[in-house]
Design a protein around this motif. Structure first.
Motif, PDB file in Angstrom:
ATOM      1  N   VAL A   1      43.007  29.338  33.852  1.00  0.00           N
ATOM      2  CA  VAL A   1      43.613  29.629  32.546  1.00  0.00           C
ATOM      3  C   VAL A   1      44.024  28.330  31.868  1.00  0.00           C
ATOM      4  O   VAL A   1      43.676  28.074  30.707  1.00  0.00           O
ATOM      5  CB  VAL A   1      44.832  30.569  32.701  1.00  0.00           C
ATOM      6  CG1 VAL A   1      45.696  30.572  31.447  1.00  0.00           C
ATOM      7  CG2 VAL A   1      44.381  31.978  33.060  1.00  0.00           C
TER       8      VAL A   1
ATOM      9  N   ARG B   1      41.014  35.401  26.130  1.00  0.00           N
ATOM     10  CA  ARG B   1      40.721  35.967  27.454  1.00  0.00           C
ATOM     11  C   ARG B   1      41.619  35.341  28.514  1.00  0.00           C
ATOM     12  O   ARG B   1      42.130  36.036  29.406  1.00  0.00           O
ATOM     13  CB  ARG B   1      39.244  35.772  27.806  1.00  0.00           C
ATOM     14  CG  ARG B   1      38.305  36.642  26.983  1.00  0.00           C
ATOM     15  CD  ARG B   1      36.859  36.557  27.475  1.00  0.00           C
ATOM     16  NE  ARG B   1      36.294  35.220  27.405  1.00  0.00           N
ATOM     17  CZ  ARG B   1      35.680  34.709  26.344  1.00  0.00           C
ATOM     18  NH1 ARG B   1      35.546  35.426  25.237  1.00  0.00           N
ATOM     19  NH2 ARG B   1      35.176  33.484  26.379  1.00  0.00           N
TER      20      ARG B   1
ATOM     21  N   LYS C   1      45.114  36.756  28.255  1.00  0.00           N
ATOM     22  CA  LYS C   1      45.176  38.116  28.797  1.00  0.00           C
ATOM     23  C   LYS C   1      45.315  38.068  30.323  1.00  0.00           C
ATOM     24  O   LYS C   1      46.137  38.784  30.902  1.00  0.00           O
ATOM     25  CB  LYS C   1      43.916  38.891  28.391  1.00  0.00           C
ATOM     26  CG  LYS C   1      43.922  40.337  28.791  1.00  0.00           C
ATOM     27  CD  LYS C   1      42.699  41.062  28.271  1.00  0.00           C
ATOM     28  CE  LYS C   1      42.732  42.516  28.699  1.00  0.00           C
ATOM     29  NZ  LYS C   1      41.581  43.265  28.199  1.00  0.00           N
ATOM     30  N   THR C   2      44.543  37.210  30.955  1.00  0.00           N
ATOM     31  CA  THR C   2      44.625  37.034  32.409  1.00  0.00           C
ATOM     32  C   THR C   2      46.008  36.535  32.806  1.00  0.00           C
ATOM     33  O   THR C   2      46.634  37.053  33.737  1.00  0.00           O
ATOM     34  CB  THR C   2      43.545  36.037  32.883  1.00  0.00           C
ATOM     35  OG1 THR C   2      42.258  36.582  32.581  1.00  0.00           O
ATOM     36  CG2 THR C   2      43.656  35.750  34.364  1.00  0.00           C
TER      37      THR C   2
ATOM     38  N   ALA D   1      48.983  42.058  37.531  1.00  0.00           N
ATOM     39  CA  ALA D   1      47.888  41.566  38.367  1.00  0.00           C
ATOM     40  C   ALA D   1      48.502  40.581  39.349  1.00  0.00           C
ATOM     41  O   ALA D   1      49.506  39.923  39.032  1.00  0.00           O
ATOM     42  CB  ALA D   1      46.832  40.870  37.512  1.00  0.00           C
TER      43      ALA D   1
ATOM     44  N   GLN E   1      43.112  31.187  39.685  1.00  0.00           N
ATOM     45  CA  GLN E   1      42.969  31.836  38.381  1.00  0.00           C
ATOM     46  C   GLN E   1      43.951  31.233  37.371  1.00  0.00           C
ATOM     47  O   GLN E   1      43.607  31.026  36.209  1.00  0.00           O
ATOM     48  CB  GLN E   1      43.204  33.338  38.540  1.00  0.00           C
ATOM     49  CG  GLN E   1      42.480  34.168  37.548  1.00  0.00           C
ATOM     50  CD  GLN E   1      42.523  35.641  37.905  1.00  0.00           C
ATOM     51  OE1 GLN E   1      43.461  36.118  38.541  1.00  0.00           O
ATOM     52  NE2 GLN E   1      41.516  36.377  37.491  1.00  0.00           N
TER      53      GLN E   1
END
Length: 146
Positions: free
Chosen positions: A61, A38, A41-42, A51, A57
């Protein structure tokens, strides 16, 4: 009173099953890898411009990777070679020192990336370094699924 005892016993049994599952090293390492997926992916979306870059964020990660590195090495006891559809390769137990070194490098690069990330460009460098660790470790210490 009997109903209360039966309900209480059922709750205790259910809690015991959940606790036993959460303590299973294969499940725990699979959960960590899912969290890494996950996070990747971010990160990939930010790095590719799909994005917007958000420093908090990006740090989240990298912190996910640090958390994985801190826990991962201890989740490979001899009793966890099989079961739960594990993709852990026998090489982990055959070359324990090499595996531990790979996990340590992953953690060190994630920590360095966490400290160095200030903007998108520094995050790209950090994410690439961590990604190389992932690829290398998966190549050596993971059974490839078809």
């Amino acid at each position: 009173m009997i109903r209360f005892v039966l309900v209480a016993a059922g709750l205790c049994l259910g809690a015991s099953v959940v606790l036993a599952q959460s303590e299973d090293p294969i499940t725990m390492r699979q959960d960590l890898m899912k969290a890494n997926g996950r996070a990747a992916k971010t990160a990939t979306a930010m790095v590719r411009g799909q994005a917007p870059f958000e420093l908090a964020q990006a740090q989240e990660v990298l912190q996910t990777y640090v958390n994985t590195a801190d826990k991962f090495g201890a989740l490979f006891p001899e009793t966890s070679k099989t079961g739960h559809e594990t993709t852990a390769a026998p090489k982990i137990w055959e070359d324990k020192a090499g595996f531990e070194a790979a996990v340590a490098k992953f953690g060190a690069d994630a920590r360095k990336g966490l400290a160095d990330t200030k903007d998108l460009e520094t995050f790209k460098v950090a994410f690439a370094a961590v990604g190389r660790n992932c690829s290398s470790c998966h190549e050596t210490f993971r059974i490839k699924k078809n």
